[in-house]
Design a protein around this motif. Structure first.
Motif, mmCIF file in Angstrom:
data_model
loop_
_atom_site.group_PDB
_atom_site.id
_atom_site.type_symbol
_atom_site.label_atom_id
_atom_site.label_comp_id
_atom_site.label_asym_id
_atom_site.label_seq_id
_atom_site.Cartn_x
_atom_site.Cartn_y
_atom_site.Cartn_z
ATOM 1 N N LEU A 1 -37.354 2.160 45.214
ATOM 2 C CA LEU A 1 -37.048 3.275 44.565
ATOM 3 C C LEU A 1 -37.421 3.436 43.253
ATOM 4 O O LEU A 1 -37.367 2.539 42.615
ATOM 5 N N SER A 2 -37.661 4.672 42.614
ATOM 6 C CA SER A 2 -37.888 4.790 41.080
ATOM 7 C C SER A 2 -36.635 4.540 40.664
ATOM 8 O O SER A 2 -35.585 4.622 41.250
ATOM 9 N N ALA A 3 -36.502 4.564 39.192
ATOM 10 C CA ALA A 3 -35.240 4.034 38.534
ATOM 11 C C ALA A 3 -34.348 5.295 38.863
ATOM 12 O O ALA A 3 -33.176 5.081 38.769
ATOM 13 N N GLY A 4 -34.921 6.516 38.608
ATOM 14 C CA GLY A 4 -33.956 7.821 38.854
ATOM 15 C C GLY A 4 -33.499 7.963 40.125
ATOM 16 O O GLY A 4 -32.339 8.183 40.488
ATOM 17 N N GLN A 5 -34.303 7.654 41.308
ATOM 18 C CA GLN A 5 -33.859 7.734 42.452
ATOM 19 C C GLN A 5 -32.791 6.368 43.039
ATOM 20 O O GLN A 5 -31.671 6.965 43.525
ATOM 21 N N ALA A 6 -33.168 5.246 42.304
ATOM 22 C CA ALA A 6 -32.075 4.351 42.599
ATOM 23 C C ALA A 6 -30.762 4.563 41.936
ATOM 24 O O ALA A 6 -29.700 4.165 42.483
ATOM 25 N N ALA A 7 -30.803 5.343 40.775
ATOM 26 C CA ALA A 7 -29.436 5.375 40.129
ATOM 27 C C ALA A 7 -28.687 6.751 40.971
ATOM 28 O O ALA A 7 -27.382 6.286 41.071
ATOM 29 N N THR A 8 -29.406 7.512 41.619
ATOM 30 C CA THR A 8 -28.658 8.608 42.315
ATOM 31 C C THR A 8 -28.341 7.854 43.551
ATOM 32 O O THR A 8 -27.041 8.110 43.977
ATOM 33 N N MET B 1 -35.200 16.140 48.102
ATOM 34 C CA MET B 1 -33.902 16.295 47.338
ATOM 35 C C MET B 1 -33.633 15.285 46.635
ATOM 36 O O MET B 1 -33.387 15.120 45.442
ATOM 37 N N VAL B 2 -33.649 13.819 47.210
ATOM 38 C CA VAL B 2 -33.507 12.641 46.322
ATOM 39 C C VAL B 2 -34.548 12.425 45.325
ATOM 40 O O VAL B 2 -34.084 11.924 44.206
ATOM 41 N N GLU B 3 -35.846 12.728 45.722
ATOM 42 C CA GLU B 3 -36.863 12.508 44.705
ATOM 43 C C GLU B 3 -36.763 13.541 43.648
ATOM 44 O O GLU B 3 -36.809 12.896 42.164
ATOM 45 N N PHE B 4 -36.176 14.710 43.783
ATOM 46 C CA PHE B 4 -36.202 15.809 42.564
ATOM 47 C C PHE B 4 -34.985 15.261 41.747
ATOM 48 O O PHE B 4 -34.863 15.414 40.731
ATOM 49 N N ALA B 5 -33.549 14.915 42.362
ATOM 50 C CA ALA B 5 -32.664 14.386 41.624
ATOM 51 C C ALA B 5 -32.869 13.436 40.614
ATOM 52 O O ALA B 5 -32.407 13.007 39.629
ATOM 53 N N GLY B 6 -34.058 12.472 41.348
ATOM 54 C CA GLY B 6 -34.351 11.259 40.771
ATOM 55 C C GLY B 6 -35.231 11.373 39.370
ATOM 56 O O GLY B 6 -35.006 11.185 38.372
ATOM 57 N N VAL B 7 -36.102 12.597 39.586
ATOM 58 C CA VAL B 7 -36.951 12.973 38.556
ATOM 59 C C VAL B 7 -35.907 13.653 37.367
ATOM 60 O O VAL B 7 -36.298 13.388 36.115
ATOM 61 N N MET B 8 -35.230 14.371 37.748
ATOM 62 C CA MET B 8 -34.262 15.103 36.757
ATOM 63 C C MET B 8 -33.350 14.048 36.172
ATOM 64 O O MET B 8 -33.134 14.282 34.929
#
Length: 302
Positions: free
Chosen positions: A21-28, A148-155
């Motif tokens: 996962l991307s850093a944002g996705q992983a953090a979520t 939803m997960v991708e969007f939350a990660g990007v945000m």
């Protein structure tokens, strides 16, 4: 944690375990798992599965394996295809039996992974021909779990970048979501309404730019505002009322001006979402509830 939050995160537990996962996705995902025993248990199942796979014994492969296979393939007076000869060899040869045993072990492990990763709670259903089809969960606003997960990660990435590099943060969103910088009339052509900031901003604020973004939730208008001290405040005007832009960050409800607002803790600042006419406004980078009330009162008059 609501059931919908778990359904959003569960399809990504395997990829999270594998570091995909991307850093944002992983953090979520990490933040959710830390507070959710059910998802933490499922993540542990992937850890156990990977350990079992690594420890599964594999038959030793002789250096001349393929030469032996070629010698041992049965011959017949009748016409046998290569695949038929190979199937006979697998059934009769000790090396063939070893390969079958190894393949069976792999299939058992993969089957367990599918069961843990999405086979419970009706997350799978039979497709045509009996094949197992995986379906993405959808949130209440119709956005798939993946989005939803991708969007939350990007945000999340955006929020981390915004305080120190606002220009870079804005460019990231513009690139990610096909953003187009516009004036008020240009926004009308793209979204059908004039941006709420076109009527001006309260004293102490100035409009730096306005753009239209094609985000997963909807096509929205984003206004970058500058305070007199040079700090940045961003207003998103959108059609949906979804406040799950910010993953599992702590939320609370409050009355700001005459509006019911959903406030989200962004560590060094807050985000606020409220209804403004037929649409919603989300303010990102707000200092406190008083500033939210100031914006709400002004925008009501504009």
């Amino acid at each position: 944690m609501s059931t919908n939050d778990c359904k959003t995160v569960q399809p990504y537990l395997s990829a999270y375990h594998d570091g995909e996962l991307s850093a944002g996705q992983a953090a979520t995902v990490a933040q959710h798992v830390e507070a959710c025993d059910s998802c933490a248990s499922e993540l542990q199942a992937f850890v156990s599965l990977g350990s079992a796979f690594l420890q599964a014994p594999l038959p030793a492969k002789p250096a001349d394996l393929w030469q032996r296979i070629e010698r041992e393939l049965p011959t017949s007076a009748g016409s046998l295809t290569l695949s038929r000869r190979f199937s006979i060899w697998v059934r009769e040869s000790p090396y063939g039996a070893g390969l079958v045993s190894m393949a069976a072990s792999v299939l058992v492990l993969l089957g367990a992974g599918l069961w843990y990763g999405g086979g419970r709670g009706g997350d799978r259903e039979m497709g045509s021909g009996g094949a197992m089809a995986m379906h993405s969960h959808e949130g209440e606003d119709g956005m798939s779990a993946e989005h939803m997960v991708e969007f939350a990660g990007v945000m999340d990435d955006y929020l981390q970048k915004l305080p120190s590099d606002p220009d870079g943060a804005e460019q990231m969103l513009l690139t990610k979501y096909d953003g187009e910088k516009v004036d008020a009339e240009g926004a009308v052509k793209l979204v059908g309404y004039r941006p709420i900031v076109s009527g001006g901003l309260p004293e102490g604020y100035s409009l730096a730019s306005t753009s239209v973004l094609k985000m997963p939730c909807c096509t929205c208008v984003k206004a970058v505002c500058k305070r007199d001290d040079g700090s940045t405040l961003v207003l998103f005007e959108h059609d949906d009322e979804e406040t799950a832009w910010f993953g599992d960050r702590r939320q609370s409800m409050a009355t700001c001006g005459d509006k019911d607002c959903c406030l989200v803790d962004l560590d060094s600042s807050i985000a606020a979402t409220w209804k403004q006419g037929s649409r919603s406004v989300t303010a990102v980078g707000v200092r406190d509830q008083d500033e939210v009330a100031k914006l709400v009162t002004w925008l009501n008059k504009s």
